[in-house]
Design a protein around this motif. Structure first.
Motif, PDB file in Angstrom:
ATOM      1  N   SER A   1       0.779  -1.085   0.033  1.00 40.37           N
ATOM      2  CA  SER A   1       0.071  -0.087   0.131  1.00 40.37           C
ATOM      3  C   SER A   1       0.868   1.262   0.013  1.00 40.37           C
ATOM      4  N   GLU A   2       0.746   2.078  -1.084  1.00 36.11           N
ATOM      5  CA  GLU A   2       1.355   3.388  -0.953  1.00 36.11           C
ATOM      6  C   GLU A   2       0.965   4.319  -0.007  1.00 36.11           C
ATOM      7  N   ILE A   3      -0.458   4.337   0.343  1.00 35.42           N
ATOM      8  CA  ILE A   3      -0.721   4.978   1.456  1.00 35.42           C
ATOM      9  C   ILE A   3      -0.018   4.768   2.889  1.00 35.42           C
ATOM     10  N   ILE A   4       0.207   3.453   3.075  1.00 32.38           N
ATOM     11  CA  ILE A   4       0.586   2.882   4.153  1.00 32.38           C
ATOM     12  C   ILE A   4       2.093   3.379   4.074  1.00 32.38           C
ATOM     13  N   ARG A   5       2.618   3.235   3.154  1.00 32.13           N
ATOM     14  CA  ARG A   5       4.167   3.409   2.997  1.00 32.13           C
ATOM     15  C   ARG A   5       4.532   5.037   3.072  1.00 32.13           C
ATOM     16  N   LYS A   6       3.931   5.890   2.678  1.00 35.64           N
ATOM     17  CA  LYS A   6       3.906   7.333   2.744  1.00 35.64           C
ATOM     18  C   LYS A   6       3.595   7.620   4.171  1.00 35.64           C
ATOM     19  N   TYR A   7       2.872   6.910   4.963  1.00 38.94           N
ATOM     20  CA  TYR A   7       2.518   7.377   6.245  1.00 38.94           C
ATOM     21  C   TYR A   7       3.614   6.898   7.133  1.00 38.94           C
ATOM     22  N   PHE A   8       4.568   5.879   7.091  1.00 38.55           N
ATOM     23  CA  PHE A   8       5.619   5.511   7.891  1.00 38.55           C
ATOM     24  C   PHE A   8       6.873   5.856   7.346  1.00 38.55           C
TER      25      PHE A   8
ATOM     26  N   LYS B   1       9.997   2.255  22.149  1.00 35.21           N
ATOM     27  CA  LYS B   1      10.373   3.575  22.746  1.00 35.21           C
ATOM     28  C   LYS B   1      10.143   4.656  21.658  1.00 35.21           C
ATOM     29  N   ILE B   2      10.283   4.357  20.435  1.00 30.39           N
ATOM     30  CA  ILE B   2       9.789   5.060  19.150  1.00 30.39           C
ATOM     31  C   ILE B   2       8.605   5.711  19.065  1.00 30.39           C
ATOM     32  N   GLY B   3       7.718   4.951  19.501  1.00 29.68           N
ATOM     33  CA  GLY B   3       6.226   5.167  19.529  1.00 29.68           C
ATOM     34  C   GLY B   3       5.579   4.837  18.438  1.00 29.68           C
ATOM     35  N   ILE B   4       6.116   3.730  17.698  1.00 29.46           N
ATOM     36  CA  ILE B   4       5.501   3.247  16.557  1.00 29.46           C
ATOM     37  C   ILE B   4       4.066   2.427  17.092  1.00 29.46           C
ATOM     38  N   ASP B   5       3.813   2.296  18.058  1.00 28.01           N
ATOM     39  CA  ASP B   5       2.232   1.871  18.210  1.00 28.01           C
ATOM     40  C   ASP B   5       1.334   3.083  18.122  1.00 28.01           C
ATOM     41  N   LYS B   6       1.711   4.340  18.525  1.00 28.85           N
ATOM     42  CA  LYS B   6       0.514   5.198  18.156  1.00 28.85           C
ATOM     43  C   LYS B   6       0.226   5.460  16.972  1.00 28.85           C
TER      44      LYS B   6
ATOM     45  N   GLU C   1      -3.419   5.724  15.434  1.00 26.64           N
ATOM     46  CA  GLU C   1      -3.808   6.705  14.594  1.00 26.64           C
ATOM     47  C   GLU C   1      -4.626   6.353  13.310  1.00 26.64           C
ATOM     48  N   LEU C   2      -4.067   5.266  12.859  1.00 24.00           N
ATOM     49  CA  LEU C   2      -4.814   4.719  11.583  1.00 24.00           C
ATOM     50  C   LEU C   2      -5.994   3.635  11.869  1.00 24.00           C
ATOM     51  N   GLY C   3      -6.039   3.414  13.005  1.00 22.09           N
ATOM     52  CA  GLY C   3      -7.096   2.593  13.445  1.00 22.09           C
ATOM     53  C   GLY C   3      -6.780   0.943  13.212  1.00 22.09           C
ATOM     54  N   LEU C   4      -5.335   0.774  12.830  1.00 23.11           N
ATOM     55  CA  LEU C   4      -5.088  -0.438  12.452  1.00 23.11           C
ATOM     56  C   LEU C   4      -4.181  -1.093  13.857  1.00 23.11           C
ATOM     57  N   GLU C   5      -4.595  -1.007  15.039  1.00 22.40           N
ATOM     58  CA  GLU C   5      -3.923  -1.653  16.127  1.00 22.40           C
ATOM     59  C   GLU C   5      -3.563  -3.313  15.987  1.00 22.40           C
ATOM     60  N   GLU C   6      -4.756  -3.880  15.474  1.00 19.56           N
ATOM     61  CA  GLU C   6      -4.366  -5.290  15.337  1.00 19.56           C
ATOM     62  C   GLU C   6      -3.139  -5.628  14.529  1.00 19.56           C
ATOM     63  N   TRP C   7      -2.397  -4.631  13.661  1.00 17.26           N
ATOM     64  CA  TRP C   7      -1.217  -4.941  12.970  1.00 17.26           C
ATOM     65  C   TRP C   7      -0.009  -4.687  13.746  1.00 17.26           C
ATOM     66  N   TYR C   8      -0.034  -4.168  14.930  1.00 24.17           N
ATOM     67  CA  TYR C   8       1.011  -4.023  15.965  1.00 24.17           C
ATOM     68  C   TYR C   8       0.874  -4.969  16.927  1.00 24.17           C
ATOM     69  N   SER C   9       1.037  -6.239  16.722  1.00 18.94           N
ATOM     70  CA  SER C   9       0.958  -7.376  17.760  1.00 18.94           C
ATOM     71  C   SER C   9       2.022  -8.269  17.389  1.00 18.94           C
ATOM     72  N   THR C  10       2.351  -9.400  18.165  1.00 17.07           N
ATOM     73  CA  THR C  10       3.193 -10.329  18.123  1.00 17.07           C
ATOM     74  C   THR C  10       2.654 -11.397  17.062  1.00 17.07           C
ATOM     75  N   CYS C  11       1.188 -11.460  16.757  1.00 19.50           N
ATOM     76  CA  CYS C  11       0.369 -12.211  16.000  1.00 19.50           C
ATOM     77  C   CYS C  11       0.131 -11.724  14.619  1.00 19.50           C
TER      78      CYS C  11
END
Length: 273
Positions: free
Chosen positions: A153-160, A227-232, A236-246
């Protein structure tokens, strides 16, 4: 972000492979710092960044003067001691924009063609790697280009990572490398949100996939990234499920439906020589 360029005179260029790169005898970084300045880069939490005065990660790049001449001496000594395997690069992108002008990475490849290591992995997210196909071809089976494609996704790429090359440009570069007979892989590292057709986009051009996430691959079980705060950013994107160990399991399952299981590697295993 425009990076300030500095010129340094290092005493050595080869570093001992340790930790995540313990499968390699050495790591090699043509530059210090990286103007791609990806928001999730774990190097932000390493001493090279934390103790740097004057500028955040991405705002400066050190060019290593005389890197090729130093390497000529060091690799000869290293080969006398046994097998030499090199990971390039662990804390910078060897093909970031400054390489267009300085060609430090190309000069290093010229040395490695003359005195080949047993294996070289080139880790990048830049299509500029295609410029050096003439040298990569001479290394034959002793080299692999690992192209980072964290998402489709270019939208995701541009965001991160807004300063990094577009996804489609990287896919096109992979095709060019494949057509030239260069061994390649895609590093979905770190894993970012992607679509179900991601595997289908890669299947025609690559037969080796490495999936890595913030928890397996940042060298600290995810603490550096936390520590970088990537979880935030995920929140912000409403994609919390993608920031997990699973989360990697979602992508692994999708790729297993398109690729053979022996073509898919997880984390450290995918970067091994």
């Amino acid at each position: 972000m425009k990076s300030e360029i500095f010129y340094k005179n290092p005493k050595s260029i080869l570093n001992k492979g340790t930790g995540f790169l313990s499968g390699y005898t050495h790591s090699l970084n043509p530059y210090t710092g990286c103007s791609f300045s990806c928001s999730y880069c774990y190097v932000r939490q390493m001493p090279v960044s934390l103790f740097r005065e004057g500028g955040q990660w991405g705002s400066w790049v050190d060019v290593k003067n005389g890197a090729a001449d130093i390497l000529k001496k060091e690799i000869v000594k290293a080969k006398k001691k046994g097998s030499v395997t090199i990971f390039m690069s662990s804390s910078t992108d060897p093909y970031q924009p400054i390489e267009h002008k300085e060609t430090v990475t190309r000069s290093i490849l010229e040395v490695l063609v003359e005195t080949p290591p047993d294996f070289l992995l080139v880790q990048t997210r830049s299509p500029l790697v295609c410029r050096d196909i003439d040298l990569l071809q001479q290394l034959r089976e002793k080299v692999r280009v690992s192209m980072t494609i964290e998402t489709d996704s270019e939208i995701i790429r541009k965001y991160f990572s807004p300063e990094a090359p577009p996804i489609q440009a990287r896919i096109k570069a992979l095709q060019i490398l494949a057509d030239a007979g260069i061994p390649t892989q895609v590093a979905i590292a770190p894993l970012l949100p992607s679509g179900e057709y991601f595997p289908h986009k890669l299947k025609p051009i690559v037969n080796r996939i490495c999936i890595d996430d913030f928890f397996l691959g940042d060298g600290s079980g995810g603490k550096r990234t936390k520590k970088i705060g990537i979880d935030k950013k995920f929140i912000e994107l409403g994609l919390e499920e993608w920031y997990s160990t699973c989360a990697y399991k979602i992508v692994y399952k999708r790729f297993k439906e398109v690729f053979n299981e022996d073509q898919i590697y997880l984390s450290q295993a995918g970067f091994e020589p």
